[in-house]
Design an enzyme around this catalytic site. Structure first.
Site, PDB file in Angstrom:
ATOM      1  N   THR A   1       0.823  -1.219   0.000  1.00 29.01           N
ATOM      2  CA  THR A   1       0.000   0.000   0.000  1.00 29.01           C
ATOM      3  C   THR A   1       0.854   1.264   0.000  1.00 29.01           C
ATOM      4  O   THR A   1       1.943   1.285   0.597  1.00 29.01           O
ATOM      5  CB  THR A   1      -0.894   0.019   1.260  1.00 29.01           C
ATOM      6  OG1 THR A   1      -1.499   1.304   1.369  1.00 29.01           O
ATOM      7  CG2 THR A   1      -0.108  -0.234   2.525  1.00 29.01           C
TER       8      THR A   1
ATOM      9  N   TYR B   1      -2.112  -0.397  10.536  1.00 28.04           N
ATOM     10  CA  TYR B   1      -2.359  -1.077   9.252  1.00 28.04           C
ATOM     11  C   TYR B   1      -1.145  -0.928   8.338  1.00 28.04           C
ATOM     12  O   TYR B   1      -0.635  -1.914   7.785  1.00 28.04           O
ATOM     13  CB  TYR B   1      -3.610  -0.508   8.581  1.00 28.04           C
ATOM     14  CG  TYR B   1      -3.700  -0.842   7.117  1.00 28.04           C
ATOM     15  CD1 TYR B   1      -3.930  -2.158   6.708  1.00 28.04           C
ATOM     16  CD2 TYR B   1      -3.510   0.132   6.138  1.00 28.04           C
ATOM     17  CE1 TYR B   1      -3.970  -2.486   5.352  1.00 28.04           C
ATOM     18  CE2 TYR B   1      -3.549  -0.179   4.795  1.00 28.04           C
ATOM     19  CZ  TYR B   1      -3.776  -1.493   4.402  1.00 28.04           C
ATOM     20  OH  TYR B   1      -3.803  -1.812   3.072  1.00 28.04           O
TER      21      TYR B   1
END
Ligand code: UDP
Length: 324
Positions: free
Chosen positions: A117, A141
């Site tokens: 990501t 995350y």
């Protein structure tokens, strides 16, 4: 090739599975179905309900198949939830991935594609963002994705493993045929939230801040169609298998759109009135995230084909008539 797709019942994984089948790959899906939808997996392919955190079950299942490459999508991906429940995220994402990577090494599966990501860049120093931007995660995350990338870097040095870590910008859009689409519960992503409001505007949605240092004051993101993402994954598989080299690449279009621009585009495509209000900033949202995607183009010959209109139109087709 024989591909093992983890998280193949999720939003990005299920779109990848269909594109991989079209390319003639054999696909087996492992998914624990905690968040994905079984209906999104084509009936004709092998599916195993496996939780990657269950090391023994994973070992037993993986041995049953002759796998050339693992494509690893399975993960929890809500930033807010990761702040509230870091243990859930470190266990599910990091422990699950470590079990999977270990199983690959033990079973001589040498090729691994990882769903990473752009959020591991945190608040970037420079936009468009290149892969050499410093890594500064600002939530659990993003840290989980960073740790998994590091495990891959270290394992590939020590063992016979090649990997591609693909750092997605904002995945959006849906299968243009309308069979599968984005379904999250709860939904936190901008495009589905705005499209749901086009269907039912009895309650407003919120723009998280209009005082950012951007032209209209709202955050700018780089929205990339999931079919373009799937295409990049297929090219990355060929690359690491043929070239026997690992890769870290940004996957974005290089074009940024503000929250207000997305809202205008949804109004234009749907012809519906939207009901929204401005609220305060959401914690941890950088003002601008736009990819420099030159490396993906140079290394994989990859170029995104879908523009913002195609992204929102395909997502609208799905939201008007979700199949599950
Ligand atoms: N956003 C918003 N209202 C919402 C959801 C998102 O204003 O209800 C904004 C969010 O602050 C960000 C952009 O839309 O600037 C994209 O957010 P999303 O959650 O879709 O993706 P992210 O960039 O967080 O991965």
């Amino acid at each position: 090739m024989n591909l093992l797709v983890t998280g193949g019942a999720g939003y990005i994984g299920s779109h990848f599975v269909r594109e991989a089948l079209k390319k003639g790959h054999n696909v087996v899906v492992f998914d624990n179905l905690s968040r994905g939808s079984k209906e999104s997996i084509p009936a004709e392919i092998e599916f195993r309900q496996v939780d990657l955190c269950n090391k023994e079950a994973l070992q037993n299942e993986i041995k049953q198949f002759d796998i050339d490459c693992v494509v690893h999508f399975a993960a929890f991906a809500y930033v807010g939830e990761s702040v509230e429940s870091p243990s859930l995220y470190y266990n599910n994402n990091v422990v699950g991935s470590l079990n999977l990577i270990t199983a690959c090494v033990e079973n001589k599966i040498d090729n691994f594609i990882f769903s990473s990501t752009c959020s591991l860049y945190g608040n970037p120093n420079k936009v468009p963002i290149t892969e050499s931007e410093s890594i500064k995660p600002i939530n659990p995350y993003a840290f989980t994705k960073y740790f998994i990338e590091q495990i891959l870097v270290d394992y590939s040095r020590a063992y016979n493993l090649k990997y591609a870590a693909l750092r997605y910008f904002n995945a959006a859009g849906a299968d243009p045929e309308g069979d599968i689409g984005e379904k999250h519960d709860p939904e936190t992503h901008l495009i589905p939230i705005v499209l749901k409001n086009a269907l039912d505007n009895s309650r407003p949605f919120f723009i998280f801040g209009d005082d950012y240092d951007t032209e209209d004051g709202t955050c700018i993101r780089d929205y990339i169609h999931i079919i373009d993402l799937a295409d990049a994954h297929l090219r990355a598989i060929d690359y690491i298998v043929d070239q026997k080299k690992s890769l870290i690449l940004n996957l974005g279009t290089g074009n940024g759109y503000s929250v207000l621009e997305i809202i205008r585009k949804v109004e234009e495509i749907t012809g519906r009135n939207l009901n929204y209000k401005i609220s305060g900033r959401r914690e941890g949202d950088p003002a601008i995230l736009v990819a420099d995607n030159k490396n993906a183009n140079k290394v994989l010959g990859w170029q995104p084909k879908f523009d913002l209109t195609a992204i929102i139109s395909s997502a609208w087709t799905w939201h008007k008539n979700p199949k599950f």
